[in-house]
Write an enzyme that holds these catalytic residues in place. Structure first.
Site, short mmCIF file in Angstrom:
data_model
loop_
_atom_site.label_atom_id
_atom_site.label_comp_id
_atom_site.label_asym_id
_atom_site.label_seq_id
_atom_site.Cartn_x
_atom_site.Cartn_y
_atom_site.Cartn_z
N ASP A 163 -6.00 0.46 -9.33
CA ASP A 163 -7.15 1.34 -9.57
C ASP A 163 -7.78 1.11 -10.95
OD1 ASP A 163 -6.79 2.43 -7.08
OD2 ASP A 163 -5.67 4.17 -7.79
N SER A 213 0.84 -1.20 0.00
CA SER A 213 0.00 0.00 0.00
C SER A 213 0.87 1.25 0.00
CB SER A 213 -0.90 0.01 1.24
OG SER A 213 -1.41 1.31 1.45
N GLN A 248 -0.25 4.19 0.26
CA GLN A 248 -0.75 5.13 1.28
C GLN A 248 -0.11 4.83 2.62
OE1 GLN A 248 -5.01 4.79 0.89
NE2 GLN A 248 -5.03 5.95 -1.02
C1 S3P Z 1 -2.82 5.66 -3.76
C2 S3P Z 1 -2.55 4.35 -3.44
C3 S3P Z 1 -3.47 3.22 -3.70
C4 S3P Z 1 -4.55 3.61 -4.69
C5 S3P Z 1 -5.15 4.95 -4.38
C6 S3P Z 1 -4.10 6.05 -4.40
C7 S3P Z 1 -1.80 6.70 -3.49
O1 S3P Z 1 -4.10 2.83 -2.50
O2 S3P Z 1 -5.55 2.60 -4.74
O3 S3P Z 1 -6.18 5.26 -5.32
O4 S3P Z 1 -1.91 7.81 -4.06
O5 S3P Z 1 -0.87 6.43 -2.73
P1 S3P Z 1 -3.37 1.83 -1.44
O6 S3P Z 1 -2.20 2.52 -0.89
O7 S3P Z 1 -4.40 1.54 -0.40
O8 S3P Z 1 -3.00 0.62 -2.23
#
Ligand code: S3P
Length: 423
Positions: A308, A160, A162
């Site tokens: 995504d 992830s 995020q």
């Molecule tokens: C993102 C990370 C992804 C993605 C989200 C945007 C980011 O999520 O699905 O739309 O900008 O870091 P995850 O970190 O939960 O995988």
């Protein structure tokens, strides 16, 4: 050039979020050109303004941000909870930033965001020394009490970006060393941007390590177009198949463009023309030609680089010859909607054979035009994917609502009409 249709996409969502946060943490003034001005990025800017950061309007083409510097002490303690709307990226990044601020604040969001998992972010930040008050179910609102943090070496169970970014931001703001490993490499924008700003961030396979710095400088960034937004137009161009389509100045970081490799395997003709770099991020033009699609198998290893794009790949698979299977997709259950369950239900509702299992999705392609009513679950990517499917000649697809694309792509329906006119 040819008579091809040419579209300039909105700025990338992930990069706009990161540019706003890093500009808020810089010493001095930053200018962000061509940012995404959507509900999600406005949520991020709104919360940063509540923390005292001076950020000009996102709608003006170029955003000017006066940074507060690192250390956490420059931000203002908010008097009320900070609402991140529908934006998981805003909520999770801000948990990382607030973990290093010397007071308490509460993060919340809309009904969808309040249900999304946050303990995965809280766990490493708690190990670093921040305190949290969480609801009994995994989600928001969460009160975070930040302050001086400890260095951390953390092995994440999920890939992830995020989560990775929340930990990197906490280390950056608190000026402590962090090292984070993930099972597969998630998008690496935070690492690249930090490196471009002079922060020593080492990427070794699936491990990212940050060495603390005193400050980061103000910067200029021209935000390239969003490849996740591009994926919907690429799909629409493939389905409409009338003429070549060119999508200009798109972010083509390989941790984001997994959908291009899958589409090529399915028989699509797509070429990428190199367009240089912006703050460590590769940029290019995508040229989409005609081609008939066949089914494929998408492996679990491929998923982080196209996480995504699964809704739009699944609707394309519904029009392809043969069966497509996506493996390793359980994360889709905790996105803006339960994308795995909703995708399968919606594909069946428009006449496509489809099965969702615990960690996989199987779609059987059909030549019959899709017809039926779709429940978007208020999820922007679900709405856009099925709007694209509705452009198959002879299709009749009705969406339960048409507003959610405003979360990431406010001009979506106009651009869709240009690439694949309705009817
Ligand atoms: C993102 C990370 C992804 C993605 C989200 C945007 C980011 O999520 O699905 O739309 O900008 O870091 P995850 O970190 O939960 O995988």
């Amino acid at each position: 050039m040819t008579t091809a249709k040419s579209v300039l996409l909105p700025g990338d969502k992930s990069l706009t979020h990161r540019a706003l946060v890093l500009a808020a943490l810089a010493t001095g003034v930053s200018e962000i050109e061509h940012p995404l001005a959507s509900l999600d990025t406005r949520s991020m800017a709104g919360v940063l303004r509540r923390l005292g950061v001076d950020i000009s309007s996102l709608r003006g083409g170029t955003v000017r941000v006066i940074g507060k510097g690192l250390g956490g002490g420059g931000f203002l303690q908010p008097s009320r909870s900070l609402n991140c709307g529908n934006s998981g990226t805003a909520a999770r990044f801000l948990l990382g930033l607030l973990a290093a601020c010397p007071w308490a604040a509460t993060i919340t969001g809309d009904a969808s965001l309040r249900r999304r998992p946050m303990r995965r972010i809280v766990k490493p930040l708690r190990q670093m020394g921040a305190s949290f008050t969480e609801p009994p179910t995994d989600g928001l609102p969460i009160e975070v009490r930040g302050g001086a943090l400890r260095p951390i070496e953390y092995r994440s169970e999920v890939a992830s970006a995020q989560l990775k970014s929340a930990v990197l931001l906490a280390g950056l703001v608190a000026r402590v060393r962090v090292r984070l490993s993930e099972p597969l490499l998630s998008r690496d924008h935070t690492e690249r941007m930090l490196r471009a700003l002079g922060v020593p961030v080492e990427s070794n396979g699936t491990t990212a390590s940050l060495t603390p710095v005193e400050s980061i400088p103000g910067f200029r960034m021209d935000v390239p177009g969003d490849p996740s937004a591009a994926a919907f137009l690429v799909a629409a161009a493939l389905l409409a198949g009338r003429e070549e389509c060119v999508l200009r100045h798109v972010a083509v970081n390989p941790t984001r463009t997994g959908f291009l490799a899958v589409l090529k395997r399915m028989g699509a003709r797509i070429t990428v023309h190199d367009g240089g770099e912006s703050l460590g991020e590769p940029v290019g033009d995508l040229v989409v030609g005609r081609g008939t699609l066949c089914g494929t198998t998408v492996t679990a290893q491929e998923i982080p680089a196209l996480i995504d794009e699964i809704p739009v790949l699944a609707v394309l698979a519904a029009t392809a010859a043969g069966v497509t299977t996506f493996h390793g997709v359980s994360e889709l259950r905790v996105k803006e909607s339960d994308r795995l369950g909703l995708l399968a239900a919606n594909l069946r509702a428009v006449g496509v054979q489809c099965e969702a299992h615990e960690d996989s999705l199987t779609v059987e392609g059909t030549a019959a035009p899709p017809k039926g009513a779709v429940d978007t679950g208020l999820d922007h990517r679900m709405a856009m994917a099925f709007a694209v499917l509705g452009r198959v000649p002879g299709a009749a697809v009705r969406l339960s609502e048409y507003d959610s694309p405003g979360v990431s792509y406010p001009d979506f329906f106009n651009d869709l009409d240009r690439v694949a006119p309705a009817g």
